[in-house]
Scaffold this motif. Structure first.
Motif, PDB file in Angstrom:
ATOM      1  N   LEU A 228      40.364  27.566  29.310  1.00 53.27           N
ATOM      2  CA  LEU A 228      40.875  28.794  28.681  1.00 53.27           C
ATOM      3  C   LEU A 228      40.400  30.037  29.451  1.00 53.27           C
ATOM      4  CD1 LEU A 228      41.967  30.589  26.303  1.00 53.27           C
ATOM      5  CD2 LEU A 228      39.716  30.293  25.236  1.00 53.27           C
ATOM      6  N   LEU A 229      39.103  30.095  29.718  1.00 52.00           N
ATOM      7  CA  LEU A 229      38.528  31.290  30.346  1.00 52.00           C
ATOM      8  C   LEU A 229      39.006  31.448  31.787  1.00 52.00           C
ATOM      9  CD1 LEU A 229      34.917  30.893  28.879  1.00 52.00           C
ATOM     10  CD2 LEU A 229      36.625  32.599  28.195  1.00 52.00           C
ATOM     11  N   ALA A 230      39.152  30.312  32.493  1.00 51.39           N
ATOM     12  CA  ALA A 230      39.653  30.380  33.865  1.00 51.39           C
ATOM     13  C   ALA A 230      41.089  30.896  33.865  1.00 51.39           C
ATOM     14  CB  ALA A 230      39.574  29.007  34.533  1.00 51.39           C
ATOM     15  N   ALA A 231      41.876  30.418  32.905  1.00 54.88           N
ATOM     16  CA  ALA A 231      43.261  30.877  32.821  1.00 54.88           C
ATOM     17  C   ALA A 231      43.316  32.369  32.494  1.00 54.88           C
ATOM     18  CB  ALA A 231      44.015  30.070  31.765  1.00 54.88           C
ATOM     19  N   MET A 232      42.444  32.814  31.601  1.00 53.79           N
ATOM     20  CA  MET A 232      42.396  34.255  31.279  1.00 53.79           C
ATOM     21  C   MET A 232      42.015  35.066  32.516  1.00 53.79           C
ATOM     22  SD  MET A 232      40.641  34.174  27.477  1.00 53.79           S
ATOM     23  CE  MET A 232      40.354  35.949  27.398  1.00 53.79           C
ATOM     24  N   THR A 278      51.261  31.619  25.545  1.00 51.33           N
ATOM     25  CA  THR A 278      51.477  33.029  25.188  1.00 51.33           C
ATOM     26  C   THR A 278      50.207  33.619  24.565  1.00 51.33           C
ATOM     27  OG1 THR A 278      52.412  32.235  23.108  1.00 51.33           O
ATOM     28  CG2 THR A 278      53.978  32.917  24.827  1.00 51.33           C
ATOM     29  N   THR A 279      49.509  32.819  23.802  1.00 53.02           N
ATOM     30  CA  THR A 279      48.258  33.298  23.197  1.00 53.02           C
ATOM     31  C   THR A 279      47.226  33.586  24.286  1.00 53.02           C
ATOM     32  OG1 THR A 279      48.702  31.942  21.246  1.00 53.02           O
ATOM     33  CG2 THR A 279      46.435  32.720  21.532  1.00 53.02           C
ATOM     34  N   ILE A 280      47.113  32.688  25.252  1.00 48.35           N
ATOM     35  CA  ILE A 280      46.123  32.882  26.321  1.00 48.35           C
ATOM     36  C   ILE A 280      46.439  34.160  27.102  1.00 48.35           C
ATOM     37  CG2 ILE A 280      45.105  31.875  28.404  1.00 48.35           C
ATOM     38  CD1 ILE A 280      45.745  29.091  27.232  1.00 48.35           C
ATOM     39  N   ARG A 281      47.708  34.360  27.421  1.00 50.47           N
ATOM     40  CA  ARG A 281      48.090  35.583  28.154  1.00 50.47           C
ATOM     41  C   ARG A 281      47.779  36.832  27.330  1.00 50.47           C
ATOM     42  NH1 ARG A 281      50.491  34.944  32.846  1.00 50.47           N
ATOM     43  NH2 ARG A 281      51.193  32.806  33.304  1.00 50.47           N
ATOM     44  N   ARG A 282      48.059  36.757  26.051  1.00 47.63           N
ATOM     45  CA  ARG A 282      47.788  37.918  25.195  1.00 47.63           C
ATOM     46  C   ARG A 282      46.284  38.205  25.144  1.00 47.63           C
ATOM     47  NH1 ARG A 282      46.394  37.743  20.061  1.00 47.63           N
ATOM     48  NH2 ARG A 282      47.327  35.695  19.656  1.00 47.63           N
ATOM     49  N   LEU A 283      45.479  37.141  24.972  1.00 47.48           N
ATOM     50  CA  LEU A 283      44.021  37.338  24.918  1.00 47.48           C
ATOM     51  C   LEU A 283      43.532  38.016  26.199  1.00 47.48           C
ATOM     52  CD1 LEU A 283      42.807  33.902  23.433  1.00 47.48           C
ATOM     53  CD2 LEU A 283      42.757  36.134  22.279  1.00 47.48           C
ATOM     54  N   ALA A 284      44.060  37.564  27.340  1.00 49.94           N
ATOM     55  CA  ALA A 284      43.634  38.121  28.628  1.00 49.94           C
ATOM     56  C   ALA A 284      44.041  39.587  28.752  1.00 49.94           C
ATOM     57  CB  ALA A 284      44.231  37.303  29.770  1.00 49.94           C
ATOM     58  N   ARG A 285      45.280  39.885  28.401  1.00 48.05           N
ATOM     59  CA  ARG A 285      45.770  41.265  28.558  1.00 48.05           C
ATOM     60  C   ARG A 285      45.055  42.209  27.603  1.00 48.05           C
ATOM     61  NH1 ARG A 285      51.862  38.964  28.753  1.00 48.05           N
ATOM     62  NH2 ARG A 285      51.876  38.377  30.973  1.00 48.05           N
ATOM     63  N   ASP A 286      44.852  41.747  26.376  1.00 49.63           N
ATOM     64  CA  ASP A 286      44.156  42.610  25.401  1.00 49.63           C
ATOM     65  C   ASP A 286      42.726  42.883  25.853  1.00 49.63           C
ATOM     66  OD1 ASP A 286      46.410  42.618  23.918  1.00 49.63           O
ATOM     67  OD2 ASP A 286      45.649  41.363  22.270  1.00 49.63           O
ATOM     68  N   LEU A 287      42.097  41.849  26.399  1.00 52.26           N
ATOM     69  CA  LEU A 287      40.725  42.030  26.880  1.00 52.26           C
ATOM     70  C   LEU A 287      40.690  43.084  27.983  1.00 52.26           C
ATOM     71  CD1 LEU A 287      37.719  41.074  27.048  1.00 52.26           C
ATOM     72  CD2 LEU A 287      38.496  39.383  28.734  1.00 52.26           C
ATOM     73  N   ALA A 288      41.630  42.951  28.932  1.00 52.92           N
ATOM     74  CA  ALA A 288      41.645  43.888  30.060  1.00 52.92           C
ATOM     75  C   ALA A 288      41.990  45.303  29.601  1.00 52.92           C
ATOM     76  CB  ALA A 288      42.641  43.412  31.115  1.00 52.92           C
ATOM     77  N   ALA A 289      42.806  45.400  28.560  1.00 53.38           N
ATOM     78  CA  ALA A 289      43.269  46.722  28.123  1.00 53.38           C
ATOM     79  C   ALA A 289      42.268  47.443  27.231  1.00 53.38           C
ATOM     80  CB  ALA A 289      44.599  46.575  27.367  1.00 53.38           C
ATOM     81  N   ALA A 290      41.347  46.709  26.637  1.00 51.48           N
ATOM     82  CA  ALA A 290      40.427  47.350  25.686  1.00 51.48           C
ATOM     83  C   ALA A 290      39.571  48.386  26.402  1.00 51.48           C
ATOM     84  CB  ALA A 290      39.536  46.285  25.048  1.00 51.48           C
ATOM     85  N   PRO A 291      39.321  49.523  25.748  1.00 55.01           N
ATOM     86  CA  PRO A 291      38.491  50.565  26.382  1.00 55.01           C
ATOM     87  C   PRO A 291      37.117  50.017  26.778  1.00 55.01           C
ATOM     88  CG  PRO A 291      39.426  51.353  24.292  1.00 55.01           C
ATOM     89  CD  PRO A 291      39.798  49.911  24.414  1.00 55.01           C
ATOM     90  N   THR A 292      36.505  49.260  25.859  1.00 50.31           N
ATOM     91  CA  THR A 292      35.295  48.512  26.203  1.00 50.31           C
ATOM     92  C   THR A 292      35.438  47.162  25.529  1.00 50.31           C
ATOM     93  OG1 THR A 292      34.029  49.143  24.248  1.00 50.31           O
ATOM     94  CG2 THR A 292      33.847  50.596  26.178  1.00 50.31           C
TER      95      THR A 292
END
Ligand SMILES: Nc1nc2c(c(=O)[nH]1)N[C@H]1C(S)=C(S)[C@@H](COP(=O)(O)OP(=O)(O)OC[C@H]3O[C@@H](n4cnc5c(=O)[nH]c(N)nc54)[C@H](O)[C@@H]3O)O[C@H]1N2
Ligand SMILES: Nc1nc2c(c(=O)[nH]1)N[C@H]1C(S)=C(S)[C@@H](COP(=O)(O)OP(=O)(O)OC[C@H]3O[C@@H](n4cnc5c(=O)[nH]c(N)nc54)[C@H](O)[C@@H]3O)O[C@H]1N2
Ligand code: SF4
Ligand SMILES: [Mo]
Length: 742
Positions: A228-232, A278-292
């Motif tokens: 999961l984490l590698a994919a993110m 789709t969930t994995i992609r969302r988790l990755a994008r949300d993580l990157a987009a978060a201010p912190t």
């Protein structure tokens, strides 16, 4: 007349400040959270209230016990230590130092005295085999930190109070109260993240109590977090979302990371992890987009098939999103007192410099998997373990393949335990030396403040005067070390204390990077005043920390004397960035892609398509009212409904004819146990859960209460040979089991 005393709770990393009400007869009549405590502000959990009951527990060992026939007889300290000095040195001189094994248990991390005694004791028994629960716990994180930062105990902590986005993997603070993330009331702090508009996600095969305080639960197949984490990480790197920010100038290895995760896409890992792409992609994008944001992995991530890779990928995500070492991200604490663990070991960090005798397991940071202890005792041949010292540990319940260890312990020539109880392990000892009551000793969390979410410290004086007729617990360790070396009784513990303290001062003075560089050792030693033992060591650690007084150089700096004026704790504010100055790697840079870790990526890749029909997978769990294998002798903590149950998803129960309240036989490659079934949709399908720390119904224990609520020993079925290679850590989670009605 009642009096009030203040004392730190020693049971978990929350380090709550407690207020104890005492009557004239030294009874604790009430334990409350101290609302004026600057760190915990009144917070406590049910375990904290057990402090008084533990002190008064009639089963607690108060005087030394010597084996006699099938039981024990009470003995004087002289008698007990004399017996040890008659037996131990002989075994060591006849069979070599590696015929002695030492098992150092978890409470050492929570005891001021033991934490001070161990760094003296361990070098004294140099050559002995050292075992600890580290390899059933955080060793993967130690490996990652040693290689990436050059400090094996520098483990980044999520900045809970300032983060906008938290992903928790394999941790359940609703039970554990947080681990390698010291904070009272973690759940309240998760609620606060959400209240300020942030987001909390929990990745866990079980819908835990922590999920109730999160926005989202992501169920995951045990052991597949690294995928999961590698994919993110791949999504973030491929989509150009990576931004190392201020870390970029001193971080190495980004290209190697990119290569390591290439091709491990969300679509490729969806089946193995059980999480939609789709969930994995969302988790990755949300993580990157978060201010912190902070990604936090704990024991469910460490004690699994890919413990090192999963722990490493947590760091990778924090780095490539620029969240390492920044407010709201994952940060390093600067505790009031520098931890001794932050000193680099003289031999450096070692991997594979020797192998265990029986299975040939390569050493990792000086340890081999804890389950090796059993085979090193029961396998004949040169180098066999013949003597064992256990210090605050219960491996017969807490270590994998516990059945084998229980059968091996009686084969020892001699065994000494330093412990509070006659339990599943210490019942095999020839001599049990009692630890001290928590209320009869001072307290400072020498290690845990290093993982605190704010900088600080708290020293608690002993509530009751220590028993004058016994050695202090740290002195006991020094005495045991000296006995191993053939020193005659009585051991001059003060001499050893002076020797070690003087040596440490010299090391610090000789180190140009340390604050006392070039100072005069005699002057520094004299300035320690009357303090000795753990107190003097703590004073030194405070005075060399960044909050130091530099032994007189700064009038407003901290010392132990000044700390003692603040029994309700000292708060030195939120965590502050420490990189790159804090890095101690050979290159002086943040090593994001160490070879030792990358070498395991091939094994991970081959896991993706190994579509195995694994049947049911077993994971563990903790409960708020337990503490690993102990505290079950406190009635208020164990009474009520049985907590040692097998949690099974309704569909899995139905297909196996298991009924709620019935009992099940659970069989693995290591053994078989029978436990009550609890059908619950909090488990994901295909995964069952049994807690560790139980199985108190064995012959010879002195646990009046725990024996009435025995439960079963989950570690009898945890295989001793499922190990995450790069960290020598047991994969106690995610092993296949067969479950059938019993
Ligand atoms: N009350 C209480 N507090 C404790 C302890 C205790 O025994 N009782 N023990 C203390 C100790 S020694 C420690 S080390 C800490 C541990 O602290 P935590 O790490 O918070 O421990 P757990 O509560 O066991 O939570 C581990 C979680 O990992 C999940 N898990 C299992 N396998 C996997 C997996 O493959 N992937 C993922 N993502 N999750 C998985 C489990 O379902 C569980 O929810 O707690 C400490 N605090
Ligand atoms: N299956 C499975 N097994 C696990 C885990 C898991 O998640 N799943 N978790 C692992 C983890 S994280 C850990 S840390 C280990 C714990 O493994 P251990 O440390 O071996 O076990 P504990 O149950 O913590 O036993 C602590 C012992 O110390 C004694 N004690 C407590 N305080 C003191 C003191 O101040 N002085 C002295 N002298 N003795 C004291 C208690 O009486 C008890 O005997 O268990 C591990 N085992
Ligand atoms: S949360 Fe409970 S066990 Fe942990 S320190 Fe606080 S009172 Fe003690
Ligand atoms: Mo632990």
């Amino acid at each position: 007349m009642t009096t009030i005393a203040h004392r730190t709770c020693p049971f978990c990393e929350a380090m709550c400040g407690l207020e104890l009400t005492l009557d004239d007869d030294r009874h604790v009549t009430l334990v409350r959270g101290d609302r004026e405590d600057v760190w915990s502000r009144g917070y406590l959990c049910p375990k904290g209230t057990a402090l008084g009951r533990l002190h008064e527990d009639p089963d607690r060992v108060r005087v030394p016990l010597i084996r006699e026939g099938d039981g024990f007889r009470e003995a004087t300290w002289d008698e007990a230590l004399t017996l040890i000095s008659q037996r131990l040195p002989g075994i060591v001189s006849e069979h070599g130092r590696d015929a002695l094994a030492v098992y150092i248990g978890n409470p050492v991390a929570h005891s001021f005295q033991l934490a001070a005694g161990i760094p003296v004791f361990v070098p004294m028994v140099d050559g002995a085999q050292i075992y600890s629960p580290g390899t059933v716990d955080q060793w993967p994180q130690n490996v990652v930190s040693a290689l990436a930062f050059g400090h094996m105990w520098a483990i980044p902590v999520p900045d809970l109070d300032r983060t906008d986005h938290l992903i928790v993997l394999g941790g359940n603070p609703s039970a554990s109260q947080g681990s390698l993330m010291a904070a009272p009331d973690v759940l309240g702090r998760l609620d606060a993240i959400r209240a300020r508009g942030g987001r909390v996600t929990v990745v866990d095969p079980r819908r835990t109590g922590t999920v109730d305080h999160a926005d989202e639960w992501v169920p995951i197949r045990p052991g597949t977090d690294a995928l999961l984490l590698a994919a993110m990480a791949g999504v973030i790197l491929d989509e150009g979302l990576a931004d190392l920010g201020r870390l970029a100038p001193f971080t190495d290895g980004l290209d190697a990371v990119r290569e390591a995760v290439s091709g491990i896409t969300p679509e490729r890992v969806a089946e193995a992890t059980g999480i939609e792409a789709t969930t994995i992609r969302r988790l990755a994008r949300d993580l990157a987009a978060a201010p912190t944001a902070a990604v936090y992995g704990r024991i469910g991530l460490c004690t699994q098939e890919f413990g090192t890779l999963a722990s490493w990928l947590v760091l990778v995500l924090n780095v490539i999103t620029g969240n390492l070492d920044r407010p709201g991200g994952a940060m390093f604490a600067t505790p009031l007192a520098t931890s001794l663990t932050s000193f680099r070991p003289p031999q450096g960090f070692t991997f594979g410099t020797w192998c265990s005798r029986v299975r040939g397991a390569p050493e990792v940071l000086g340890q081999v998997p804890a389950a090796c202890l059993a085979e090193e005792i029961d396998t004949p041949g040169e180098g066999r373990v013949r003597a064992l010292i256990t210090i605050a540990g219960n491996p017969a319940v807490s270590m994998p393949d516990a059945g084998r260890l229980a059968r091996a312990l009686p084969q020892l020539d001699f065994m000494v335990s330093v412990d509070l109880f006659v339990n599943e392990t210490t019942r095999h000892a020839d001599v049990i030396l009692p630890g001290e009551s928590f209320l009869e000793q001072p307290h400072y969390d020498s290690l845990i403040w290093q993982f605190a979410i704010r900088n600080g410290g708290r020293y608690s004086d002993a509530v009751f005067a220590p028993d004058p007729d016994r050695p202090r617990e740290w002195e006991l360790l020094v005495t045991l070390g000296a006995i191993v070396n053939g020193e005659a009784l009585p051991v001059d513990t003060a001499m050893w204390d002076d020797l070690v303290f003087g040596g440490l001062v010299q090391v610090i003075i000789d180190d140009p990077s340390m604050p006392l560089s070039g100072r005069d050792a005699a002057e520094i030693i004299a300035m320690a005043g009357d303090a000795r033992g753990p107190e003097r060591m703590l004073d030194l650690r405070i005075r060399i920390s960044p909050h130091w007084d530099h032994y007189g150089e700064r009038a407003d700096g901290w010392t132990l004397a000044r700390l003692r004026e603040h029994p309700k704790g000292v708060d030195l504010g939120p965590l502050e960035p420490r990189l790159p100055e804090f890095l101690a790697t050979d290159s002086g840079r943040l090593e994001l892609a160490p070879d030792h870790i990358l070498a395991d990526v091939g094994r991970l890749r081959s896991r993706i398509d190994a579509a195995r029909d694994e049947g049911l997978l077993m994971i563990g769990r903790r409960h708020l009212r337990s503490n690993n294998s102990w505290l079950h002798n406190v009635e208020v903590l164990v009474k009520g409904r049985d907590r040692c149950t097998l949690l099974v998803h309704p569909d899995d129960a139905a297909s196996r004819r298991l009924v709620d309240g019935g009992s099940a036989r659970i069989t693995s490659s290591a053994g078989s146990v029978v436990a009550p079934v609890e059908v619950s949709d909090e488990m994901m399908r295909g995964v069952v859960s049994l807690p560790h720390g139980w199985g108190h119904d064995v012959e010879g224990v002195r646990l009046g209460v725990a024996s009435r609520y025995p439960g079963v020993n989950a570690n009898v079925i945890v295989p001793g040979d499922r190990v995450d290679g790069p960290s020598a850590t047991h994969a106690v989670n995610g092993f296949p089991v067969i479950v059938e009605p019993a």
